[in-house]
Design an enzyme around this catalytic site. Structure first.
Site, PDB file in Angstrom:
ATOM      1  N   GLU A 290     -40.944  -4.882  10.930  1.00  0.00           N
ATOM      2  CA  GLU A 290     -41.670  -5.508   9.819  1.00  0.00           C
ATOM      3  C   GLU A 290     -43.118  -5.037   9.910  1.00  0.00           C
ATOM      4  OE1 GLU A 290     -41.411  -7.397   6.941  1.00  0.00           O
ATOM      5  OE2 GLU A 290     -43.594  -7.207   6.972  1.00  0.00           O
TER       6      GLU A 290
ATOM      7  N   ARG B  25     -38.931 -19.921  -1.611  1.00  0.00           N
ATOM      8  CA  ARG B  25     -38.669 -18.638  -0.934  1.00  0.00           C
ATOM      9  C   ARG B  25     -38.842 -18.759   0.576  1.00  0.00           C
ATOM     10  NH1 ARG B  25     -39.139 -13.746  -4.043  1.00  0.00           N
ATOM     11  NH2 ARG B  25     -39.517 -12.785  -2.034  1.00  0.00           N
TER      12      ARG B  25
ATOM     13  N   TYR C 141     -38.345 -25.233 -12.437  1.00  0.00           N
ATOM     14  CA  TYR C 141     -37.186 -25.874 -11.804  1.00  0.00           C
ATOM     15  C   TYR C 141     -37.601 -26.513 -10.483  1.00  0.00           C
ATOM     16  CZ  TYR C 141     -37.183 -21.172  -9.667  1.00  0.00           C
ATOM     17  OH  TYR C 141     -37.544 -19.994  -9.055  1.00  0.00           O
TER      18      TYR C 141
ATOM     19  N   ASP D  86     -34.944  -4.713  -3.166  1.00  0.00           N
ATOM     20  CA  ASP D  86     -35.921  -4.109  -4.079  1.00  0.00           C
ATOM     21  C   ASP D  86     -36.202  -2.640  -3.756  1.00  0.00           C
ATOM     22  OD1 ASP D  86     -36.137  -6.477  -5.444  1.00  0.00           O
ATOM     23  OD2 ASP D  86     -38.287  -6.757  -5.107  1.00  0.00           O
TER      24      ASP D  86
HETATM   25  P1  FAD Z   1     -39.506  -7.873  -0.198  1.00  0.00           P
HETATM   26  O1  FAD Z   1     -39.382  -9.333  -0.362  1.00  0.00           O
HETATM   27  O2  FAD Z   1     -40.603  -7.169  -0.910  1.00  0.00           O
HETATM   28  O3  FAD Z   1     -39.634  -7.576   1.371  1.00  0.00           O
HETATM   29  C1  FAD Z   1     -39.984  -6.310   1.844  1.00  0.00           C
HETATM   30  C2  FAD Z   1     -40.497  -6.483   3.272  1.00  0.00           C
HETATM   31  O4  FAD Z   1     -40.713  -5.182   3.848  1.00  0.00           O
HETATM   32  C3  FAD Z   1     -41.842  -7.210   3.362  1.00  0.00           C
HETATM   33  O5  FAD Z   1     -41.772  -8.188   4.371  1.00  0.00           O
HETATM   34  C4  FAD Z   1     -42.836  -6.103   3.706  1.00  0.00           C
HETATM   35  O6  FAD Z   1     -43.928  -6.564   4.488  1.00  0.00           O
HETATM   36  C5  FAD Z   1     -41.963  -5.155   4.521  1.00  0.00           C
HETATM   37  N1  FAD Z   1     -42.400  -3.759   4.542  1.00  0.00           N
HETATM   38  C6  FAD Z   1     -42.943  -3.030   3.536  1.00  0.00           C
HETATM   39  N2  FAD Z   1     -43.181  -1.763   3.942  1.00  0.00           N
HETATM   40  C7  FAD Z   1     -42.751  -1.699   5.237  1.00  0.00           C
HETATM   41  C8  FAD Z   1     -42.698  -0.630   6.202  1.00  0.00           C
HETATM   42  N3  FAD Z   1     -43.133   0.601   5.914  1.00  0.00           N
HETATM   43  N4  FAD Z   1     -42.176  -0.908   7.437  1.00  0.00           N
HETATM   44  C9  FAD Z   1     -41.723  -2.148   7.748  1.00  0.00           C
HETATM   45  N5  FAD Z   1     -41.769  -3.192   6.880  1.00  0.00           N
HETATM   46  C10 FAD Z   1     -42.260  -2.955   5.626  1.00  0.00           C
HETATM   47  N6  FAD Z   1     -34.852 -13.055  -7.280  1.00  0.00           N
HETATM   48  C11 FAD Z   1     -33.830 -13.942  -7.338  1.00  0.00           C
HETATM   49  O7  FAD Z   1     -32.757 -13.675  -6.786  1.00  0.00           O
HETATM   50  N7  FAD Z   1     -33.958 -15.122  -8.009  1.00  0.00           N
HETATM   51  C12 FAD Z   1     -35.122 -15.479  -8.630  1.00  0.00           C
HETATM   52  O8  FAD Z   1     -35.222 -16.561  -9.212  1.00  0.00           O
HETATM   53  C13 FAD Z   1     -36.221 -14.570  -8.588  1.00  0.00           C
HETATM   54  N8  FAD Z   1     -37.381 -14.874  -9.208  1.00  0.00           N
HETATM   55  C14 FAD Z   1     -38.416 -13.986  -9.147  1.00  0.00           C
HETATM   56  C15 FAD Z   1     -39.583 -14.286  -9.832  1.00  0.00           C
HETATM   57  C16 FAD Z   1     -40.655 -13.401  -9.819  1.00  0.00           C
HETATM   58  C17 FAD Z   1     -41.908 -13.726 -10.584  1.00  0.00           C
HETATM   59  C18 FAD Z   1     -40.547 -12.201  -9.063  1.00  0.00           C
HETATM   60  C19 FAD Z   1     -41.681 -11.235  -8.991  1.00  0.00           C
HETATM   61  C20 FAD Z   1     -39.375 -11.883  -8.408  1.00  0.00           C
HETATM   62  C21 FAD Z   1     -38.289 -12.766  -8.440  1.00  0.00           C
HETATM   63  N9  FAD Z   1     -37.080 -12.468  -7.805  1.00  0.00           N
HETATM   64  C22 FAD Z   1     -36.039 -13.340  -7.877  1.00  0.00           C
HETATM   65  C23 FAD Z   1     -36.875 -11.167  -7.131  1.00  0.00           C
HETATM   66  C24 FAD Z   1     -37.021 -11.280  -5.618  1.00  0.00           C
HETATM   67  O9  FAD Z   1     -38.267 -11.860  -5.314  1.00  0.00           O
HETATM   68  C25 FAD Z   1     -36.942  -9.900  -4.976  1.00  0.00           C
HETATM   69  O10 FAD Z   1     -35.871  -9.177  -5.518  1.00  0.00           O
HETATM   70  C26 FAD Z   1     -36.718 -10.038  -3.464  1.00  0.00           C
HETATM   71  O11 FAD Z   1     -37.782 -10.754  -2.874  1.00  0.00           O
HETATM   72  C27 FAD Z   1     -36.605  -8.672  -2.816  1.00  0.00           C
HETATM   73  O12 FAD Z   1     -36.479  -8.840  -1.425  1.00  0.00           O
HETATM   74  P2  FAD Z   1     -36.637  -7.582  -0.476  1.00  0.00           P
HETATM   75  O13 FAD Z   1     -36.400  -8.108   0.904  1.00  0.00           O
HETATM   76  O14 FAD Z   1     -35.795  -6.462  -0.971  1.00  0.00           O
HETATM   77  O15 FAD Z   1     -38.154  -7.116  -0.637  1.00  0.00           O
END
Ligand code: FAD
Length: 398
Positions: A34, A108, A215, A297
Site C-alpha cells: 500500500e 466505506r 441513504y 478501479d
Molecule cells: P481505491 O479505493 O482507489 O484503492 C486504491 C488503493 O491503492 C489506495 O489505497 C491507494 O493508496 C493505493 N495505491 C495507489 N497507487 C499505489 C501504488 N503505486 N502502490 C501501492 N498502492 C497504491 N461503488 C460502489 O460499489 N457503490 C457505491 O455506492 C459507490 N459510490 C460511489 C460514489 C462516488 C461519489 C464515487 C467517487 C465512487 C463510488 N463508488 C461506489 C466506486 C468505488 O468507490 C470504487 O469503485 C472503489 O473504491 C474502487 O476500489 P479500489 O480498491 O479498486 O480502488
C-alpha cells in the site's frame, strides 16, 4: 532484498484487501503493498447490491456486515425540481427473496475495516508506505520494485485504483478521462437533522444536469449524501477538496424543490471529487496479461451511477480467488488462470460501466427526455429500477 513466490497485491483499498483475502483463502502466500503509510478510507457511504452482499456472505462476513451496515427498505426516486415521487423499488426482504441477499448501505471505512480484519486473520504480509513503482515479467515470474525492495512472485494483482501504476506499466493506455461531473459528499448523524430530513431508505433526486442520492449508513445512525453536478474542478484531480465549494453546490441546486434544498442547507461539511472514468472495457487483455492482473478501479473505473464500482472490485476478487485456487493444481498455470479470470470478468465489468454511463444521461436529462423519463418511471417504476442481470449474479468463490 530479494525474495520469491506467492501473489503480490498492489493497493490496500477495498479492491486490494478483497484480492488479498481471496488469494490467501485460495491457498496462496500473499504480500500486499500500500502506497500510503497507513490504511485509510474516505468518509463516505457506499451501496452494496445483493450481488455484492453475496460475495461477502461467501467469505463468511455476513455477521460483520450486519453489525455495521444499514439495510434500507426501499429505493425511492423523485423529481428534484417538483419534488414529486416518480418510482420505487422495494429492497429489504424483497431483495432477499428475489436475489438471495439484501441490499446494504455502509460507511466505506466500515467496509474497509471488516475486510482488513478478515485479511489479518489470514497469513498476509503488509508493506505499508511502499508504493509499487515498477515490475517486469517473464514466463516464469513477475518481479516488482517498491523502493529498495525487489520481490519475485508468481502473480501481481494491480488493485491500485483509478491512477493505477500497474495499469500504466502493463497497458500504457494513458490517464483516465475527466467526465465533467463533480461529486459532493457529506456524512452526518441523523440525530443532528430535523425529524423530516432523517431517512431509512435510499432516495435519488433527479434534476436537469444534476442528481442527489442519500441513504442511511452505520446501522441507520448516519446519513450519507452525495450530490452530483456538472462542472470542473481546479487543481489536483486525485485529491479531495473542502468546504469552500458549498456555495457552488447551493448555486447548482437553486431551482430544486424545498425538501431537497432543506437537506442541502442542513449540511456544512462537503467534500468534492472530480469524477473520472474510462470507456467500457474492450476485451480481456485489459484485465490480465501474463502473470499480471488488474482488479477494481485499476481495471474498470466508472461513474458511480449504478453504485457498483466497489461491487465489481469485490466480484473481481471472488473470481480471482477461484482462478488462483485452480492455478495451484499442477494441471494449470498462473498465466492461464489469470487469463480465465479476465475472460470471466471483462464483459460484466464493461456492461456495468456502460450502464453507469447511460444512467448518467438519464438521471441528468432535461426537456422532453426528462419528461419521458418521469412518465416511464411513474408507469414502470419497479421494472425500470430493478436490474436482475446485475443483482441476480452469484459469484463463484474459492
Ligand atoms: P481505491 O479505493 O482507489 O484503492 C486504491 C488503493 O491503492 C489506495 O489505497 C491507494 O493508496 C493505493 N495505491 C495507489 N497507487 C499505489 C501504488 N503505486 N502502490 C501501492 N498502492 C497504491 N461503488 C460502489 O460499489 N457503490 C457505491 O455506492 C459507490 N459510490 C460511489 C460514489 C462516488 C461519489 C464515487 C467517487 C465512487 C463510488 N463508488 C461506489 C466506486 C468505488 O468507490 C470504487 O469503485 C472503489 O473504491 C474502487 O476500489 P479500489 O480498491 O479498486 O480502488
Amino acid at each position: 532484498m530479494n525474495d520469491r513466490g506467492g501473489v503480490i497485491v498492489s493497493g490496500g483499498g477495498i479492491g486490494g484487501l478483497a484480492a488479498a483475502l481471496a488469494a490467501s483463502r485460495a491457498g496462496w502466500e500473499v504480500r500486499l503493498f500500500e502506497g500510503a503509510p497507513a490504511f485509510s478510507e474516505v468518509g463516505a457511504g457506499i451501496q452494496l447490491g445483493p450481488n455484492v452482499v453475496k460475495v461477502l456472505h461467501g467469505w463468511g462476513l455476513t455477521e460483520a456486515l450486519q453489525a455495521v451496515a444499514a439495510f434500507p427498505d426501499r429505493l425511492q426516486v423523485c423529481n428534484a425540481v417538483s419534488g414529486q415521487p416518480l418510482g420505487e423499488l422495494p429492497l429489504g426482504d424483497a431483495m432477499v427473496q428475489r436475489y438471495g441477499a439484501a441490499y446494504a448501505t455502509v460507511h466505506r471505512a466500515d467496509l474497509h475495516r471488516l475486510l482488513l480484519s478478515a485479511v489479518q486473520q489470514q497469513d498476509v504480509k503488509f508493506h505499508l508506505g511502499r508504493p509499487l513503482q515498477s515490475f517486469s515479467q517473464t514466463a516464469q515470474a513477475v518481479t516488482v520494485q517498491a523502493g529498495a525492495l525487489e520481490i519475485e512472485a508468481d502473480a501481481l494483482i494491480g488493485a491500485d485504483g483509478l491512477w493505477s501504476t500497474v495499469r500504466q506499466r502493463l497497458l500504457g493506455d494513458g490517464l483516465p478521462r475527466q467526465t465533467g461531473h463533480l461529486a459532493y459528499r457529506a456524512l452526518l448523524p441523523q440525530a443532528s437533522l430535523p425529524a423530516h430530513l432523517r431517512s431509512s431508505h435510499i432516495t435519488a433526486w433527479l434534476g436537469p444536469r444534476l442528481h442527489v442520492v442519500h441513504y442511511p449508513v452505520r446501522a441507520g445512525e448516519w446519513l450519507n449524501v452525495v450530490a452530483i453536478v456538472q462542472g470542473q474542478l481546479e487543481g489536483d484531480l486525485d485529491q479531495w477538496d473542502h468546504n469552500h465549494h458549498a456555495g457552488e453546490l447551493a448555486a447548482a441546486l437553486a431551482g430544486t424543490c424545498t425538501a431537497l434544498q432543506d437537506l442541502i442547507a442542513a449540511i456544512d461539511g462537503w467534500r468534492v471529487w472530480a469524477l473520472c472514468d474510462r470507456p467500457p472495457m474492450a476485451g480481456a487483455h485489459q484485465q490480465a496479461v501474463g502473470r499480471v492482473a488488474l482488479l477494481g478501479d485499476a481495471a474498470h473505473p466508472m461513474l458511480p451511477y449504478l453504485a457498483q464500482g466497489a461491487g465489481m472490485a469485490l466480484e473481481d476478487a471472488a473470481e480471482l480467488g477461484h482462478a488462483l485456487m485452480q492455478a495451484l493444481d499442477p494441471a494449470f498455470d498462473v498465466p492461464t488462470m489469470l487469463q480465465r479470470y479476465a475472460l470471466n470478468r471483462w464483459q460484466r465489468n464493461a456492461r456495468v460501466q456502460a450502464r453507469a454511463l447511460r444512467n448518467g444521461q438519464i438521471f441528468h436529462a432535461d426537456g422532453l427526455v426528462r419528461w419521458g423519463r418521469d412518465m416511464a418511471l411513474k408507469l414502470l417504476g419497479e421494472r425500470l429500477l430493478d436490474v436482475p442481470w446485475l443483482y441476480g449474479a452469484t459469484p463463484r468463490q474459492a
